[in-house]
Design an enzyme around this catalytic site. Structure first.
Site, PDB file in Angstrom:
ATOM      1  N   ALA A  15      31.301  20.860  35.440  1.00 59.97           N
ATOM      2  CA  ALA A  15      31.373  20.918  33.975  1.00 59.97           C
ATOM      3  C   ALA A  15      32.473  19.986  33.454  1.00 59.97           C
ATOM      4  O   ALA A  15      32.255  19.231  32.494  1.00 59.97           O
ATOM      5  CB  ALA A  15      31.642  22.357  33.531  1.00 59.97           C
ATOM      6  N   SER A  42      25.815  17.083  46.573  1.00 66.27           N
ATOM      7  CA  SER A  42      25.289  16.222  45.503  1.00 66.27           C
ATOM      8  C   SER A  42      25.257  14.749  45.870  1.00 66.27           C
ATOM      9  O   SER A  42      24.909  13.916  45.018  1.00 66.27           O
ATOM     10  CB  SER A  42      26.075  16.372  44.205  1.00 66.27           C
ATOM     11  N   CYS A 130      43.859  25.668  31.340  1.00 67.91           N
ATOM     12  CA  CYS A 130      43.263  25.500  30.012  1.00 67.91           C
ATOM     13  C   CYS A 130      43.921  26.360  28.930  1.00 67.91           C
ATOM     14  O   CYS A 130      44.254  25.872  27.849  1.00 67.91           O
ATOM     15  CB  CYS A 130      41.769  25.788  30.084  1.00 67.91           C
ATOM     16  N   SER A 160      32.698  28.996  30.580  1.00 67.29           N
ATOM     17  CA  SER A 160      32.918  27.633  31.074  1.00 67.29           C
ATOM     18  C   SER A 160      34.154  27.527  31.949  1.00 67.29           C
ATOM     19  O   SER A 160      34.223  26.642  32.809  1.00 67.29           O
ATOM     20  CB  SER A 160      33.038  26.661  29.896  1.00 67.29           C
ATOM     21  N   HIS A 243      37.694  28.582  24.396  1.00 62.89           N
ATOM     22  CA  HIS A 243      38.507  29.794  24.524  1.00 62.89           C
ATOM     23  C   HIS A 243      39.178  30.108  23.178  1.00 62.89           C
ATOM     24  O   HIS A 243      39.453  29.199  22.394  1.00 62.89           O
ATOM     25  CB  HIS A 243      39.628  29.587  25.546  1.00 62.89           C
ATOM     26  N   GLN A 316      37.646  24.540  25.913  1.00 64.66           N
ATOM     27  CA  GLN A 316      38.277  24.676  27.227  1.00 64.66           C
ATOM     28  C   GLN A 316      37.988  23.472  28.119  1.00 64.66           C
ATOM     29  O   GLN A 316      38.843  23.016  28.870  1.00 64.66           O
ATOM     30  CB  GLN A 316      37.783  25.985  27.862  1.00 64.66           C
TER      31      GLN A 316
HETATM   32  P1  A2P Z   1      29.036  19.703  43.953  1.00 65.97           P
HETATM   33  O1  A2P Z   1      28.214  19.597  42.705  1.00 65.97           O
HETATM   34  O2  A2P Z   1      28.625  18.709  45.004  1.00 65.97           O
HETATM   35  O3  A2P Z   1      29.167  21.104  44.477  1.00 65.97           O
HETATM   36  P2  A2P Z   1      32.338  23.356  38.497  1.00 65.97           P
HETATM   37  O4  A2P Z   1      33.799  23.695  38.304  1.00 65.97           O
HETATM   38  O5  A2P Z   1      31.630  23.048  37.223  1.00 65.97           O
HETATM   39  O6  A2P Z   1      31.639  24.385  39.317  1.00 65.97           O
HETATM   40  O7  A2P Z   1      32.302  21.973  39.360  1.00 65.97           O
HETATM   41  C1  A2P Z   1      32.940  21.819  40.618  1.00 65.97           C
HETATM   42  C2  A2P Z   1      32.908  20.368  41.048  1.00 65.97           C
HETATM   43  O8  A2P Z   1      33.649  20.242  42.258  1.00 65.97           O
HETATM   44  C3  A2P Z   1      31.510  19.856  41.375  1.00 65.97           C
HETATM   45  O9  A2P Z   1      31.420  18.470  41.064  1.00 65.97           O
HETATM   46  C4  A2P Z   1      31.431  20.053  42.871  1.00 65.97           C
HETATM   47  O10 A2P Z   1      30.514  19.206  43.530  1.00 65.97           O
HETATM   48  C5  A2P Z   1      32.837  19.673  43.276  1.00 65.97           C
HETATM   49  N1  A2P Z   1      33.186  20.245  44.571  1.00 65.97           N
HETATM   50  C6  A2P Z   1      33.202  21.548  44.939  1.00 65.97           C
HETATM   51  N2  A2P Z   1      33.571  21.675  46.237  1.00 65.97           N
HETATM   52  C7  A2P Z   1      33.800  20.419  46.709  1.00 65.97           C
HETATM   53  C8  A2P Z   1      34.211  19.869  47.959  1.00 65.97           C
HETATM   54  N3  A2P Z   1      34.475  20.638  49.005  1.00 65.97           N
HETATM   55  N4  A2P Z   1      34.342  18.522  48.060  1.00 65.97           N
HETATM   56  C9  A2P Z   1      34.075  17.720  47.005  1.00 65.97           C
HETATM   57  N5  A2P Z   1      33.695  18.170  45.784  1.00 65.97           N
HETATM   58  C10 A2P Z   1      33.557  19.505  45.635  1.00 65.97           C
END
Ligand code: A2P
Length: 347
Positions: A15, A42, A130, A160, A243, A316
């Site tokens: 997000a 991803s 935040c 969020s 928030h 936020q």
């Molecule tokens: P991914 O989409 O590949 O899981 P949010 O706070 O909205 O949940 O987003 C978390 C962000 O942090 C996402 O882009 C997520 O990627 C990334 N992320 C979570 N864990 C890891 C990790 N171990 N290494 C790299 N990026 C991470």
């Protein structure tokens, strides 16, 4: 004109990551190259940016080669794993997680409050929590005129704050309830749709949760005032984004309410929103997608002549996270602070 730099977003699919992308485009940030990093989940997905399609890469040892600024927003454990490697590769990291915020070697910066602290960095600058950013921006115009002795704050925090998946979960739960089905909670610990609950971060021995202690400790660090008394009650509410906070401020001497309104009406980063005739004050839906923290209902505390009450709402994901990080990056460029100064940061 600011020099163009190579930027990496760690957590680009989240997000805050998405908002960082939007703000880089919106604010015409001087970009040479942009690298999008996330987990292996991803890797290979495409994200549109300024008419181009950029491929998301899984973060690795090679991710930070030639990168000037890393905007990290992938959670504390990911930051702990990668931030030092990014600094070793020559980047300055603006870290949105709580991993380094209270480290003495890491400045904790809100550009409207303590921009000068950014110059003290050794490769890492922390973006505050935040709720702390929103509170700080709203009350600093008053603090500058008269020191605040004590802050009592209650927060009303949107889904969020727990990430993109929590926002989706809130909408699915609402739909399920409207369809007569039991709401399922997986990201947040309890159903948030048509409900609220005290913030679910770990509790300390005194009964305060981590989110509340962030407000206490981070406010003191940003204001450079270890003696401000702060007590907080943090609550998760069924709002998607933005928030709100109910704030009581105790000063050394009575603070004139009209002067407080004028200060907030003219300060950077805040907007006075008060229509006493129609009982119209800041609301999360009005703060959503907006840069300033909306402040209103500024009034004398009936129970204490040295105290004021106010109400605020702020996005936020924007000022509470992505916008503050981009403003720090802009500050680094404007003040020529990209070079890492002397000693390495503690591990
Ligand atoms: P991914 O989409 O590949 O899981 P949010 O706070 O909205 O949940 O987003 C978390 C962000 O942090 C996402 O882009 C997520 O990627 C990334 N992320 C979570 N864990 C890891 C990790 N171990 N290494 C790299 N990026 C991470």
């Amino acid at each position: 004109m600011l020099k163009k730099v190579n930027v990496a977003i760690l957590g680009a699919t989240g997000a805050v990551g998405k908002e960082l992308l939007q703000l880089l485009a919106e604010r015409q940030f001087p970009l040479k190259n942009l690298r999008l990093l996330a987990s292996s989940r991803s890797a290979g997905s495409q994200i549109a940016f300024k008419g181009q399609s950029i491929t998301v890469e899984a973060v690795s040892e090679n991710s930070f080669q030639d990168i000037d600024i890393v905007l990290a927003s992938a959670g504390g454990s990911t930051s702990k794993e990668w931030v030092h490697q990014a600094v070793a590769a020559g980047a300055v990291v603006i870290d949105n997680s709580s991993a380094f915020r209270m480290d003495d070697n890491v400045p904790l910066v809100v550009p409207e409050i303590n921009p000068e602290a950014a110059a003290q960095h050794h490769g890492i600058i922390a973006n505050p929590n935040c709720t702390t950013i929103l509170l700080g921006v709203a009350i600093y115009p008053l603090y500058r005129v008269q020191r605040i002795k004590r802050i009592i704050v209650a927060t009303y925090q949107s889904a969020s704050g727990a990430g993109a998946r929590a926002m989706t979960e809130a909408m699915v739960q609402a739909q399920d309830i409207l369809n007569g089905k039991q709401p399922q909670a997986e990201v947040l610990p309890y159903p948030i749709a048509f409900n609220l609950f005290p913030h679910n971060s770990p509790l300390n021995e005194q009964g305060y949760c981590e989110e509340e202690m962030k407000m206490v400790n981070e406010t003191r660090k940003i204001f450079g005032d270890p003696d401000i008394a702060v007590t907080a009650t943090c609550v998760r509410v069924p709002v998607l984004r933005a928030h709100s906070e109910a704030v009581n401020l105790e000063f050394e001497q009575p603070f004139n309410v009209q002067q407080a309104r004028e200060l907030i009406a003219t300060a950077p980063g805040v907007k006075l929103v008060e229509d006493w005739q129609s009982n119209y004050f800041p609301m999360p839906i009005d703060a959503t997608g907006k840069d300033p923290v909306l402040v209103g209902r500024i009034r004398q505390d009936l129970s204490c002549d040295r105290s004021l009450e106010l109400w605020l709402c702020g996005d936020q994901i924007r000022k509470g996270a992505a916008l503050n990080a981009i403003q720090i990056a802009e500050l680094l460029l404007q003040k020529n602070l990209l070079t890492v100064s002397n000693s390495a940061v503690s591990a």
